[in-house]
Write a protein that holds these residues in place. Structure first.
Motif, PDB file in Angstrom:
ATOM      1  N   PRO A  32       0.837  -1.207   0.007  1.00 19.90           N
ATOM      2  CA  PRO A  32       0.093  -0.021  -0.102  1.00 19.90           C
ATOM      3  C   PRO A  32       0.647   1.314  -0.042  1.00 19.90           C
ATOM      4  CG  PRO A  32      -0.007  -1.074   2.246  1.00 19.90           C
ATOM      5  CD  PRO A  32       0.815  -2.062   1.194  1.00 19.90           C
TER       6      PRO A  32
ATOM      7  N   GLU B 255      -0.286   5.358  -0.454  1.00 20.77           N
ATOM      8  CA  GLU B 255      -0.341   6.396   0.761  1.00 20.77           C
ATOM      9  C   GLU B 255       0.508   7.537   0.462  1.00 20.77           C
ATOM     10  OE1 GLU B 255       1.077   3.923   4.134  1.00 20.77           O
ATOM     11  OE2 GLU B 255      -0.425   2.341   3.797  1.00 20.77           O
TER      12      GLU B 255
ATOM     13  N   ALA C  48      -2.136   9.603  -1.302  1.00 21.10           N
ATOM     14  CA  ALA C  48      -3.084  10.059  -0.399  1.00 21.10           C
ATOM     15  C   ALA C  48      -2.572  11.079   0.181  1.00 21.10           C
ATOM     16  CB  ALA C  48      -3.657   8.836   0.378  1.00 21.10           C
TER      17      ALA C  48
ATOM     18  N   SER D  23       6.520   8.704  11.049  1.00 15.79           N
ATOM     19  CA  SER D  23       7.049   7.171  11.323  1.00 15.79           C
ATOM     20  C   SER D  23       8.420   7.420  11.040  1.00 15.79           C
ATOM     21  CB  SER D  23       6.275   6.346  10.854  1.00 15.79           C
ATOM     22  OG  SER D  23       7.044   5.908   9.404  1.00 15.79           O
TER      23      SER D  23
ATOM     24  N   THR E 264       9.891   4.868   9.565  1.00 12.40           N
ATOM     25  CA  THR E 264      10.388   4.085   8.604  1.00 12.40           C
ATOM     26  C   THR E 264       9.638   4.498   7.149  1.00 12.40           C
ATOM     27  OG1 THR E 264       8.553   2.924   9.407  1.00 12.40           O
ATOM     28  CG2 THR E 264      10.613   1.992   9.872  1.00 12.40           C
TER      29      THR E 264
ATOM     30  N   ARG F 106       5.700   9.004   2.659  1.00 11.11           N
ATOM     31  CA  ARG F 106       4.508   9.468   2.962  1.00 11.11           C
ATOM     32  C   ARG F 106       4.412  10.546   4.152  1.00 11.11           C
ATOM     33  NH1 ARG F 106       2.021   5.066   6.418  1.00 11.11           N
ATOM     34  NH2 ARG F 106       3.278   6.013   7.921  1.00 11.11           N
TER      35      ARG F 106
ATOM     36  N   TYR G  48      -6.184  -6.536   3.995  1.00 15.58           N
ATOM     37  CA  TYR G  48      -4.743  -5.936   4.687  1.00 15.58           C
ATOM     38  C   TYR G  48      -4.703  -4.462   3.863  1.00 15.58           C
ATOM     39  CZ  TYR G  48      -0.560  -4.501   6.191  1.00 15.58           C
ATOM     40  OH  TYR G  48       0.666  -4.024   6.461  1.00 15.58           O
ATOM     41  N   VAL G  49      -4.214  -4.730   2.554  1.00 17.95           N
ATOM     42  CA  VAL G  49      -3.850  -3.642   1.950  1.00 17.95           C
ATOM     43  C   VAL G  49      -4.840  -2.608   1.820  1.00 17.95           C
ATOM     44  CG1 VAL G  49      -2.790  -2.836  -0.417  1.00 17.95           C
ATOM     45  CG2 VAL G  49      -2.258  -5.054   0.354  1.00 17.95           C
TER      46      VAL G  49
ATOM     47  N   SER H 222      -4.999  -0.919   5.152  1.00 17.47           N
ATOM     48  CA  SER H 222      -3.648  -0.171   5.604  1.00 17.47           C
ATOM     49  C   SER H 222      -3.633   1.425   4.638  1.00 17.47           C
ATOM     50  CB  SER H 222      -2.317  -0.674   5.145  1.00 17.47           C
ATOM     51  OG  SER H 222      -2.302  -1.877   5.577  1.00 17.47           O
ATOM     52  N   ALA H 223      -4.197   1.346   3.558  1.00 12.30           N
ATOM     53  CA  ALA H 223      -3.989   2.504   2.638  1.00 12.30           C
ATOM     54  C   ALA H 223      -5.077   3.415   2.856  1.00 12.30           C
ATOM     55  CB  ALA H 223      -3.679   2.183   1.246  1.00 12.30           C
TER      56      ALA H 223
ATOM     57  N   TYR I 298      -5.458   6.948   4.948  1.00  9.26           N
ATOM     58  CA  TYR I 298      -4.714   8.102   4.538  1.00  9.26           C
ATOM     59  C   TYR I 298      -5.404   8.926   3.711  1.00  9.26           C
ATOM     60  CZ  TYR I 298      -0.873   6.027   7.320  1.00  9.26           C
ATOM     61  OH  TYR I 298      -0.255   5.609   8.153  1.00  9.26           O
TER      62      TYR I 298
ATOM     63  N   TYR J 260      -0.794 -10.752   7.653  1.00  5.96           N
ATOM     64  CA  TYR J 260      -0.142 -10.626   6.538  1.00  5.96           C
ATOM     65  C   TYR J 260       1.478 -10.741   6.991  1.00  5.96           C
ATOM     66  CZ  TYR J 260       1.125  -8.174   2.046  1.00  5.96           C
ATOM     67  OH  TYR J 260       1.412  -7.633   0.836  1.00  5.96           O
TER      68      TYR J 260
ATOM     69  N   GLU K 283      -4.409  -0.288  16.999  1.00  2.00           N
ATOM     70  CA  GLU K 283      -3.863   0.825  18.067  1.00  2.00           C
ATOM     71  C   GLU K 283      -5.154   1.063  18.814  1.00  2.00           C
ATOM     72  OE1 GLU K 283      -1.693   4.292  16.385  1.00  2.00           O
ATOM     73  OE2 GLU K 283      -2.794   3.765  14.599  1.00  2.00           O
TER      74      GLU K 283
ATOM     75  N   SER L  37       3.903   1.108  10.657  1.00  2.00           N
ATOM     76  CA  SER L  37       3.490   2.361  10.018  1.00  2.00           C
ATOM     77  C   SER L  37       2.024   2.354   9.354  1.00  2.00           C
ATOM     78  CB  SER L  37       4.473   2.728   8.814  1.00  2.00           C
ATOM     79  OG  SER L  37       4.498   1.725   7.988  1.00  2.00           O
ATOM     80  N   GLN L  38       1.637   1.106   9.548  1.00  2.00           N
ATOM     81  CA  GLN L  38       0.295   0.844   9.063  1.00  2.00           C
ATOM     82  C   GLN L  38      -0.673   0.914  10.122  1.00  2.00           C
ATOM     83  OE1 GLN L  38       0.116   0.986   5.719  1.00  2.00           O
ATOM     84  NE2 GLN L  38       2.498   0.892   5.961  1.00  2.00           N
TER      85      GLN L  38
END
Lengths: 265, 265, 265
Positions: free
Chosen positions: B19, B23, B26, B127, B129, B133, C54-55, C58-59, C62, C180, C193, C235-236
């Motif tokens: 993704p 991101e 976005a 983040s 990492t 983004r 999942y993908v 995640s995206a 944003y 994943y 979170e 980061s996701q």
């Protein structure tokens, strides 16, 4: 079918790793900043004009009226093959005169074809190896900006028409070619809905180089038993032979380029 | 070269499966909804800064004046390497200070370089990492929205300049490096047209680690016989050595990172 | 989070070689010419709903408020699974009722779910094999054009919720699933979170099918020694187990679908 702002599509065998696709988009955006550019695919097998023609013909007709389709699968770049603009009933195709465009263009109805010869409508430096960026993309952008068809160059009457774009019909027979075998083994032909006027109940005799069979038209795969073949108009608008839960190309030993004939009695 | 609405380009080694690229887009769109975002490539080999630099430098100069190029090939993310904005004569480059941007930026002419340190111009949660983004994409979008260069952070005078971005010239000699070997085996160097002032008839002596040869400049591959080497300015603007219908990298045992020198007498 | 013009995203397992993705985009553009269409990915493994979920999850968050996310990983196309529109606190999700959408939708907060049954809001010819182009893309475009949610079809109360979208919490325990494993071997779970309220110093006991371990939360990989495992929010936004400079999935013998429980005492 609908009317909209200016959309361009791209179909190439360039892949996505190298800078070439981005350079074509840049050439469009320099001349037509508000372009809506949509990738059809850049993963056509290198130099496989037939596969490129199939993907282009499948996707093109779903786009709005007025869309400009640019396609480059071009083993003859640098040779004397002509750069073309084809105007159809639905939009425009820009690319080499090697058969790549004509399948899609004929599906939409060809109105006029022009050879792109006007030097001032190309990039000011034309490389001998990258007509996508230097000739086709600028031509498409100028077309969108209102340059008239006759300004690009002379009318072309003898467009290259490869075997895979030819379908011949007689009273009870249609002759075509296998265009593509997809991941599922479905055998997709170049015979589109408009070449067929069989009523649904009629039994069709199909002849391929390595197999003969008799089938009625089906509506979906589930109309026949598992492992049985069926004849249908696929979601791309072309006649295809499939095997329910099986692989038709293997079962019929069929591959792209094979001749196919349909008859009914 | 032309003026247009706001275009952003992206060049990364993220691939298209995860993704991450979406991101970044976005993050741009949140701050600059009308963005025209064009992918250069996301298939740079993981951590291969030199290859990323080459693809970016090839494509960037075809884009309209004012384009903002974001690039992320960043083995040092989370370390102390600086995030940069480079303003050039043609546009902007945003990315890590690891050599990725400087080849493309120098080709356009560097005007000013800034370290991105202003915390309020990043995503509110950064983040450790994913600076693409959280730092680079927002910086690019703020730049497009009119934030002035000096608001991002202090001037940088000592941009990291990797060997592959260095070309040295003396009266009759140019020293550079092999940047990329493409699919056809063409050996592409970091020496661009602007480093060369040889008249076309001059014989050039070329020295590579495993081969020496003498060539005149050619215009296209067909200028020499099959299997013969030639010297030309490729469609990306860089000096390359090719073999007509053959593989120059194999024939010359050349690979990315090799030193190359050109002399004439 | 921000407000903007109309953005659509696409997440599929179609790949980029075939014309399918372009046809979905064409279907959107016919109804909504000004669409800003962003690809999340088209490289989800064929039929892997969990990876697609999942993908997407995640995206999606944003993207700007109001974004319409279309997703198609759909082994059940042609069967009776329902086509859905899910309205969340941040935007919309359009796709099959097979669990693909619900992970992302729950992360944003579900407001209302509708079954797409109104025939006039689909393409006029709906193929039984390509709902992405014929049902989902038109529905998304109509939504953007102002068609109200209730016009698409009846409310759905029993959305399919796959195991990988379920997290159960009790006072000192959270149960979830491995979602994943990324390229680095990081083990990413479906526990986000918001499911966690541990203060950072607490020691967590982690149980996986083939391993048990005790860890504190870390902020970055470098917080532990090389080859040591750590627990962090990636980061996701999901809880993940990583190994500094190592491969957590191998070390813990963990794979997508594994149950995971966290307890603290």
């Amino acid at each position: 079918m609908c009317v909209t702002t200016q959309i361009f599509t791209l179909t190439t065998d360039f892949g996505l790793k190298d800078p070439y696709v981005a350079e074509m988009k840049a050439a469009i955006l320099c001349l037509y900043p508000a372009a809506q550019i949509i990738d059809i695919t850049h993963d056509v097998n290198k130099y496989d004009i037939r596969a490129g023609a199939y993907v282009l013909a499948s996707a093109a007709s779903y786009f709005p009226t007025g869309t400009i389709h640019i396609a480059v699968v071009d083993p003859g770049v640098g040779s004397q093959r002509r750069p073309l603009i084809i105007q159809t009933e639905q939009g425009f195709f820009v690319g080499p005169d090697n058969g790549l465009l004509i399948l899609a263009a004929k599906k939409q109805g060809v109105k006029e074809v022009r050879d792109i010869t006007s030097r001032h409508l190309m990039l000011h430096q034309v490389s001998s190896t990258f007509h996508g960026r230097d000739v086709f993309a600028p031509a498409a952008a100028h077309l969108a900006s209102g340059v008239r068809l006759e300004e690009f160059g002379p009318v072309v009457e003898d467009v290259v028409e490869p075997a895979f774009a030819k379908v011949t019909k007689s009273e009870n027979r249609v002759d075509g070619e296998v265009l593509y075998v997809d991941d599922f083994g479905n055998v997709i032909t170049n015979i589109d809905e408009r070449n067929l006027d069989y009523s649904k109940g009629v039994i069709i005799q199909i002849e391929l180089p390595h197999s003969k069979l008799q089938l009625k038209f089906s509506k979906t795969y589930a109309d026949v038993k598992p492992q049985q073949p069926l004849l249908l108009i696929g979601s791309q608008g072309y006649l295809e032979i499939a095997v329910n839960q099986g692989n038709a190309a293997n079962q019929l030993q069929a591959k792209p380029g094979d001749k196919i004939s349909l008859t009914h009695t």
